[in-house]
Scaffold this active site. Sequence first.
Site, short mmCIF file in Angstrom:
data_model
loop_
_atom_site.label_atom_id
_atom_site.label_comp_id
_atom_site.label_asym_id
_atom_site.label_seq_id
_atom_site.Cartn_x
_atom_site.Cartn_y
_atom_site.Cartn_z
N ARG A 112 120.37 172.57 10.64
CA ARG A 112 121.74 172.10 10.64
C ARG A 112 122.02 171.33 9.36
O ARG A 112 121.34 170.34 9.06
CB ARG A 112 122.01 171.22 11.86
CG ARG A 112 123.48 170.85 12.04
CD ARG A 112 123.71 170.14 13.36
NE ARG A 112 123.36 171.01 14.47
CZ ARG A 112 124.17 171.93 15.00
NH1 ARG A 112 125.38 172.09 14.50
NH2 ARG A 112 123.78 172.67 16.01
N THR A 118 127.88 169.38 6.61
CA THR A 118 128.87 170.19 7.34
C THR A 118 128.57 170.27 8.83
O THR A 118 129.45 170.63 9.62
CB THR A 118 128.90 171.63 6.78
OG1 THR A 118 127.64 172.26 7.06
CG2 THR A 118 129.14 171.63 5.28
N ASP A 145 110.12 166.55 22.17
CA ASP A 145 110.26 167.53 21.10
C ASP A 145 109.17 168.59 21.25
O ASP A 145 107.99 168.31 21.06
CB ASP A 145 110.15 166.84 19.73
CG ASP A 145 110.46 167.79 18.58
OD1 ASP A 145 109.68 168.74 18.37
OD2 ASP A 145 111.47 167.57 17.90
N ASP A 198 106.89 169.19 18.08
CA ASP A 198 105.93 168.11 17.85
C ASP A 198 104.79 168.16 18.86
O ASP A 198 103.62 167.95 18.51
CB ASP A 198 106.63 166.75 17.92
CG ASP A 198 107.45 166.46 16.68
OD1 ASP A 198 107.25 167.14 15.66
OD2 ASP A 198 108.31 165.55 16.74
#
Length: 209
Positions: free
Chosen positions: A104, A108, A200, A203
């Site tokens: 990402r 923006t 996560d 991870d």
Amino acid sequence: MSRVHVIDHPLIQHKLTMIRDKSTGPKDFRELVNEVALLMAYEVTRDMLLEEVEVETPICTTKGYTVAGKKIGLIPILRAGLGMVDGVLELIPTAKVGHIGVYRDPDTLKPVEYYCKLPGDSEERDFIVIDPMLATGGSASAAIEFIKERGCASIKLMCLLSAPEGIQEVQRAHPDVEIFTAAVDQRLNSHGYIIPGLGDAGDRLFGTK
């Protein structure tokens, strides 16, 4: 939700509980994720076409069935999607594996493709896009769009966990894509993590932070 399939087999739910446990280390986490991916693959491929063939057993000749139709392609979303690929390949060893990376843009906030490598015969394959976590749905939706732009029309999405927000986003952007998940959790927190989730996934798979 008609194109969302929650695979709630007891063995999957048992292993998923172990995956959620924060005390589960990377080695066991990887093994459990692979095992759940293999079990989920049975349901994801349930609609594969069959053709009737003749086979000779040690006793007599009989009719049987072999898989027909399009071949399978797997596309893990980097990096966490890699943790589920081997489990699916255990069941479908002839599947070809592509890879797609999406991040990402911090300015923006739009998804940006930074890597995409697909099999040369992609247009002739049914693809399973693999990502353990369907959180906001932004990365999955973007990855599916990038894949479609390369001529791939038959796509399913396979996830360990999903948030309602992510499901809604993928269905909005890609109403033709079926979603297969082992659980739909409560919601996203303010940081975009699935609650209760499992942390996560990347991870925990690779022992990083």
